[in-house]
Design an enzyme around this catalytic site. Structure first.
Site, PDB file in Angstrom:
ATOM      1  N   GLU A 273      60.885  45.655  37.913  1.00  0.00           N
ATOM      2  CA  GLU A 273      59.749  47.009  36.836  1.00  0.00           C
ATOM      3  C   GLU A 273      58.490  47.605  37.858  1.00  0.00           C
ATOM      4  O   GLU A 273      57.065  46.763  37.047  1.00  0.00           O
ATOM      5  CB  GLU A 273      59.210  46.628  35.577  1.00  0.00           C
ATOM      6  N   PRO A 274      58.519  47.967  39.252  1.00  0.00           N
ATOM      7  CA  PRO A 274      57.704  47.784  39.326  1.00  0.00           C
ATOM      8  C   PRO A 274      56.472  49.015  38.923  1.00  0.00           C
ATOM      9  O   PRO A 274      56.550  50.187  38.303  1.00  0.00           O
ATOM     10  CB  PRO A 274      58.096  48.713  41.087  1.00  0.00           C
ATOM     11  N   GLY A 275      55.375  48.828  39.041  1.00  0.00           N
ATOM     12  CA  GLY A 275      54.496  49.306  38.669  1.00  0.00           C
ATOM     13  C   GLY A 275      53.492  49.660  39.628  1.00  0.00           C
ATOM     14  O   GLY A 275      52.879  50.877  40.115  1.00  0.00           O
ATOM     15  N   ARG A 276      52.636  49.032  39.435  1.00  0.00           N
ATOM     16  CA  ARG A 276      51.485  48.830  40.514  1.00  0.00           C
ATOM     17  C   ARG A 276      51.871  49.189  42.147  1.00  0.00           C
ATOM     18  O   ARG A 276      51.254  50.384  42.824  1.00  0.00           O
ATOM     19  CB  ARG A 276      50.456  47.477  40.456  1.00  0.00           C
ATOM     20  N   ARG A 312      38.709  48.688  35.655  1.00  0.00           N
ATOM     21  CA  ARG A 312      39.330  47.002  36.436  1.00  0.00           C
ATOM     22  C   ARG A 312      38.007  46.305  37.567  1.00  0.00           C
ATOM     23  O   ARG A 312      37.958  45.046  37.161  1.00  0.00           O
ATOM     24  CB  ARG A 312      40.742  47.636  37.437  1.00  0.00           C
ATOM     25  N   TYR A 316      38.715  43.246  35.288  1.00  0.00           N
ATOM     26  CA  TYR A 316      39.098  42.026  36.264  1.00  0.00           C
ATOM     27  C   TYR A 316      37.892  41.602  37.362  1.00  0.00           C
ATOM     28  O   TYR A 316      38.415  41.059  38.655  1.00  0.00           O
ATOM     29  CB  TYR A 316      40.516  42.207  36.959  1.00  0.00           C
ATOM     30  N   CYS A 342      26.158  52.852  28.877  1.00  0.00           N
ATOM     31  CA  CYS A 342      24.718  51.660  28.784  1.00  0.00           C
ATOM     32  C   CYS A 342      25.269  49.742  28.709  1.00  0.00           C
ATOM     33  O   CYS A 342      25.954  49.315  27.315  1.00  0.00           O
ATOM     34  CB  CYS A 342      24.441  51.678  27.138  1.00  0.00           C
ATOM     35  N   GLU A 343      25.944  49.402  29.462  1.00  0.00           N
ATOM     36  CA  GLU A 343      25.925  48.349  29.614  1.00  0.00           C
ATOM     37  C   GLU A 343      25.894  47.646  31.241  1.00  0.00           C
ATOM     38  O   GLU A 343      26.162  48.578  31.770  1.00  0.00           O
ATOM     39  CB  GLU A 343      27.419  48.419  29.565  1.00  0.00           C
ATOM     40  N   TYR A 371      47.078  51.696  36.382  1.00  0.00           N
ATOM     41  CA  TYR A 371      45.744  51.050  36.190  1.00  0.00           C
ATOM     42  C   TYR A 371      44.395  51.498  35.795  1.00  0.00           C
ATOM     43  O   TYR A 371      43.383  50.808  35.596  1.00  0.00           O
ATOM     44  CB  TYR A 371      46.414  49.198  36.070  1.00  0.00           C
TER      45      TYR A 371
HETATM   46  C1  LIG Z   1      52.595  45.457  33.649  1.00  0.00           C
HETATM   47  C2  LIG Z   1      54.211  44.957  33.079  1.00  0.00           C
HETATM   48  C3  LIG Z   1      55.569  45.540  34.620  1.00  0.00           C
HETATM   49  C4  LIG Z   1      54.107  45.656  35.904  1.00  0.00           C
HETATM   50  O1  LIG Z   1      53.344  45.030  36.560  1.00  0.00           O
HETATM   51  P1  LIG Z   1      53.230  45.644  37.371  1.00  0.00           P
HETATM   52  O2  LIG Z   1      52.122  44.571  38.808  1.00  0.00           O
HETATM   53  O3  LIG Z   1      52.087  46.967  37.835  1.00  0.00           O
HETATM   54  O4  LIG Z   1      54.152  45.821  39.357  1.00  0.00           O
HETATM   55  C5  LIG Z   1      56.332  45.308  34.960  1.00  0.00           C
HETATM   56  N1  LIG Z   1      56.889  44.529  33.313  1.00  0.00           N
HETATM   57  C6  LIG Z   1      56.159  44.256  32.124  1.00  0.00           C
HETATM   58  C7  LIG Z   1      56.934  43.238  31.371  1.00  0.00           C
HETATM   59  C8  LIG Z   1      54.876  44.141  32.807  1.00  0.00           C
HETATM   60  O5  LIG Z   1      54.257  43.915  31.339  1.00  0.00           O
END
Ligand SMILES: *Cc1c(COP(=O)(O)O)cnc(C)c1O
Length: 416
Positions: A273-276, A312, A316, A342-343, A371
């Site tokens: 499940e890659p996102g970033r 971000r 973070y 205004c922060e 993100y």
């Molecule tokens: C956020 C998330 C991801 C993606 O994470 P990345 O760090 O963006 O790869 C995959 N699986 C689950 C369950 C998540 O909550």
């Protein structure tokens, strides 16, 4: 690897100058590079070529419909964490059998929609959720495909807000209890236990925590087999980190190989499940300088993008590189790059060395593809910014700037 480079002293996305886009759509805006996304997706997929696998892009990283459509056309599945994300995936025609549904707080309505859509599986995070899914499936006269998310109690060594695999985090079923939950799930008439799931955090820059988690999952699958519980899918989540500053995360190829090697010989389909790692370095946020301001303590560069556009740094304390879109020689100045909100927490970068920038000149906040827009808000009644996709020498607005009317459209003026 990305396709943001200077050409003729102007920062470009592929073959389009970011100045050209700014003239057309105004500032601030997000811009993504098609070829970068394609390359990241291909490299990730390629790294798994020796295993049966499915790449389910994590929609929450960046959920623009054109992007989802692209990923889907390349064979990508989706990992969704809400009914809204599920609808996005279905809307662009993702094969439901390539959709997995994660998250600790699915509602009965969301579960019902997932079952009716016949998605691949729901990643379950608690006993109560198992019971609710079983009940929802009974009402619909179906069997719900489930996988149980286990929490291996492994420190991902990343930012505490994005660590998910420790017992003090809200995610997953503690390993010690996982076997009981599997045996329980198996007894439920309307559940079909098809998988196991484990996602330990985001922006991981070392292989070690991944390896520990995968080994634990593998041993656990072998235990399940002793109980005659055979699963088909191992979902190893996302989390692979990227270079924002000086991090040296593992290359996807190394990551894919190490995991495939550990899982070798097991007759299972691996899900990722890659996102970033797909989107992070495939997008930048472009903003315009509004003011220069000096105080006895600091130089501030006040720009028109703010924490509502990119949270971000504030949330973070994340570092993202900031550059001038015009390549400038000459002396540099240390500045805090801040927005109009205004922060005092509204900043994009602190103590950065930048060339002297004048009002109207443009900066780019790099590595903003994941993100970025998806976490943006309307704080301070600021409309969310446009998103632009560049492919070779053309660009396409894939989301229009929000207007004031968009912002107030659900509000009512009631005299009280
Ligand atoms: C956020 C998330 C991801 C993606 O994470 P990345 O760090 O963006 O790869 C995959 N699986 C689950 C369950 C998540 O909550």
């Amino acid at each position: 690897m990305n396709y943001f480079n200077y050409k003729n002293s102007e920062l470009c996305a592929e073959d389009v100058s970011l100045k050209t886009i700014a003239k057309e759509v105004g500032t601030p805006f997000y811009v993504y590079s098609y070829q970068t996304i394609k390359r990241h997706f291909d490299v990730f997929t390629q790294s798994l070529k020796n295993s049966s696998h499915l790449v389910c892009y994590s929609v929450k990283a960046n959920s623009n419909l054109s992007l989802l459509k692209m990923l889907s056309s390349w064979g990508g599945g989706m990992d969704v964490v809400s009914g809204g994300e599920l609808k996005r995936a279905l809307k662009v025609g993702v094969d439901p059998h390539k959709i997995v549904f994660s998250g600790v707080g699915k509602t009965k309505e969301e579960i019902g929609e997932a079952l009716k859509s016949e998605i691949l599986m729901l990643n379950v995070e608690s006993r109560e959720e198992l019971d609710l899914i079983n009940a929802a499936a009974r009402e619909l006269h179906v069997k719900a495909p489930v996988s149980l998310r286990v929490n291996p109690d492994i420190d991902a060594r990343t930012h505490p807000h994005i660590t998910t695999g420790l017992y003090k985090n809200k995610f997953g079923l503690p390993f010690e209890r996982a076997l009981d939950e599997y045996l329980y799930a198996r007894k439920q008439l309307h559940l079909n236990v098809v998988g196991i799931d484990c996602h330990i955090g985001s922006q991981l820059t070392e292989l070690g925590p991944f390896i520990s988690a995968v080994q634990k999952v593998k041993e656990f699958i072998q235990t399940l087999e002793k109980y005659d519980l055979h699963i088909e899918y191992v979902d190893l989540g996302g989390g692979l980190g990227i270079t924002y500053n000086e991090e040296t995360p593992p290359h996807p190829e190394e990551y894919g190989k190490v995991i495939s090697d550990i899982m070798k010989g097991m007759k299972l389909t691996l899900i990722f499940e890659p996102g970033r790692v797909i989107m992070g370095n495939a997008g930048v946020l472009v903003s315009q300088v509004l003011y220069n301001k000096q105080t006895p303590a600091k130089n501030f560069l006040i720009v028109d993008a703010a924490m509502n556009d990119l949270i971000r740094p504030s949330l973070y304390n994340a570092y993202q590189q900031i550059v001038s879109i015009d390549k400038k020689e000459g002396d540099q100045l240390q500045v805090d790059v801040v927005g109009p909100i205004c922060e005092s927490g509204d900043y994009l970068g602190k103590e950065r060395m930048l060339p002297r920038m004048k009002k109207g000149e443009l900066i780019a906040v790099m590595s903003s593809g994941a993100y970025g827009f998806s976490m943006s808000s309307n704080y301070n009644t600021r409309g969310r910014v446009p998103e632009v996709m560049v492919k070779n020498d053309k660009f396409y607005v894939i989301r229009e700037r929000e207007s004031f009317d968009d912002l107030i459209k659900n509000e009512k003026i009631i005299e009280l």
